[in-house]
Design an enzyme around this catalytic site. Sequence first.
Site, mmCIF file in Angstrom:
data_model
loop_
_atom_site.group_PDB
_atom_site.id
_atom_site.type_symbol
_atom_site.label_atom_id
_atom_site.label_comp_id
_atom_site.label_asym_id
_atom_site.label_seq_id
_atom_site.Cartn_x
_atom_site.Cartn_y
_atom_site.Cartn_z
ATOM 1 N N TYR A 51 0.842 -1.197 0.000
ATOM 2 C CA TYR A 51 0.000 0.000 0.000
ATOM 3 C C TYR A 51 0.874 1.242 0.000
ATOM 4 C CZ TYR A 51 -3.869 -3.134 1.384
ATOM 5 O OH TYR A 51 -4.813 -4.134 1.448
ATOM 6 N N GLY A 203 -18.465 1.564 -2.319
ATOM 7 C CA GLY A 203 -19.389 2.685 -2.175
ATOM 8 C C GLY A 203 -20.673 2.546 -2.954
ATOM 9 N N LEU A 204 -20.785 1.528 -3.812
ATOM 10 C CA LEU A 204 -22.000 1.361 -4.615
ATOM 11 C C LEU A 204 -23.229 1.087 -3.757
ATOM 12 C CD1 LEU A 204 -20.723 -0.785 -7.636
ATOM 13 C CD2 LEU A 204 -21.395 1.618 -7.640
ATOM 14 N N LEU A 205 -23.018 0.520 -2.574
ATOM 15 C CA LEU A 205 -24.149 0.197 -1.707
ATOM 16 C C LEU A 205 -24.571 1.363 -0.809
ATOM 17 C CD1 LEU A 205 -23.150 -3.422 -0.601
ATOM 18 C CD2 LEU A 205 -24.899 -2.761 -2.273
ATOM 19 N N LYS A 208 -22.424 5.851 -4.070
ATOM 20 C CA LYS A 208 -21.906 6.008 -5.426
ATOM 21 C C LYS A 208 -23.004 5.734 -6.455
ATOM 22 C CE LYS A 208 -17.495 6.732 -4.399
ATOM 23 N NZ LYS A 208 -16.513 5.653 -4.533
#
Length: 297
Positions: A51, A203-205, A208
């Site tokens: 990372y 973030g789609l849930l 987003k």
Amino acid sequence: MQYNPLGTSDLSVSEVSFGCMSLGSDDAANAQLLHRAHDEGINYFDTADIYHKGQNEITVGKALAGRRDKVIIATKAGNVWRADGSGLDWNPSKEHILKSAEQSLKRLRTDYIDLYQLHGGTILDPIDETIEAFEILVSHGKIRYYGISSIRPNVIREYVERSNIVSVMMQYSLLDRRPEEECLELLHKNSISVLVRGSLASGLLIDKPAKSYLNYPEQDVTKLVQAMKNVSQSKRSLTEIALNFALAPDAVASAVVGMRTEKQLNDVLEAASTLPLTARELDALQVIPVNTYQDHR
């Protein structure tokens, strides 16, 4: 905050934990956020050697140095940045794992790593050699326990049968239910904990705009989010619903959530304080087909 045992180890991890990959480059801001998370009950902090090309371990190490005996630090190894920075190569060899552990210890400013994880894995790896490296690190006190981060059932089965892993980190969410096919039951049966990543599906849930995800078309994502909103009815946030779904299986010890802002941390902390989803709520979320591993067996 609730705490759960991590496999057969003597570690108890917070039900929601901090995925450090999302942290930025400001050490002071990172420390402030990590300290607040810990003050609010989060005790598990997850990073990896790749990372930000090692800088993530450095910032985490700086922030948690004064709290070392009160936190659980996890990191990972197995991937190697190419010299030109163009991408990653895979190296699960004994030599690489042992060398990587020493480098991570220095960056994290610690004498030991609580949970050291293989950051991937294939069925063609020298698995016994990789396991030997982890066992050596345990015997030398460099790491306390080890696990793997993998979504591949064939790899997971090998480590269940041949190693002393205490955990498997895997993606699991309302938009990625592949672990339900066989991994969750297998790991629970063998007293190996699951550390969930991706529970918010990038973030789609929660916030987003809908788009295709894995094998789901955009319209399925839209349909699922609408079902979540119907369940919410202003009584639960979408973050609460998504996290509580991911935490529902018996095998899951913690949902590792990437956070970079105070608002994100607040949303996660609020979700951690709520009651689990009811059977009726879970049933109301079954509006799209459950995906399978297909070619990942």
